[in-house]
Design a protein around this motif. Sequence first.
Motif, PDB file in Angstrom:
ATOM      1  N   GLY A 117      55.147  23.849 -48.285  1.00  0.00           N
ATOM      2  CA  GLY A 117      54.604  24.605 -49.667  1.00  0.00           C
ATOM      3  C   GLY A 117      54.673  26.210 -49.637  1.00  0.00           C
ATOM      4  N   SER A 159      61.914  22.196 -49.780  1.00  0.00           N
ATOM      5  CA  SER A 159      59.974  22.654 -50.343  1.00  0.00           C
ATOM      6  C   SER A 159      59.196  22.067 -52.064  1.00  0.00           C
ATOM      7  N   THR A 160      58.305  22.417 -52.106  1.00  0.00           N
ATOM      8  CA  THR A 160      58.047  21.709 -52.684  1.00  0.00           C
ATOM      9  C   THR A 160      58.243  22.630 -53.972  1.00  0.00           C
TER      10      THR A 160
END
Length: 154
Positions: free
Chosen positions: A33, A96-97
């Motif tokens: 994140g 990933s976020t």
Amino acid sequence: MGIRTAVSDVSFMKSLFTAAERVAHELGDPVMGAEHLVIAALDREDLDRSDLASLPLDAPRFRDAVIAVHAEALGSLGLAGTSTPIDDHPRGVLHSTASAQAVFQDARKRARERRATLRAVDIVAAAAHLEYGTTARAIDRLGIRRAELEALAR
């Protein structure tokens, strides 16, 4: 963008994403994140620490703030805030976020506007744009104003 800038940026991205994913796994998060990108950026040897001298911001402090934010969130749900490290191989920015991708894209935009290579401080300054989520709450927890972080990359 010149070839030297492109090569430098690719090298920077590879090492940043690998470090950020390692941080995520150490904190028990399966997906990288924005908060992990910031910790990895703050921990880089090539970060100009003089940019951060006036702020209570370094990798250990930000990491502690992230851990506290996670614990508070879990506590509000009645869950104990423990994390178990994850042993997995790095998979890069595509795993990933959305917040991590937004921070990275904003950092790249900042570097392009300066016609310069991507720097760790660009990642930190881009994180200041986040209004919600772990990264925003960790910045708030440290008592840092977003405008101060955004000014770093200028």
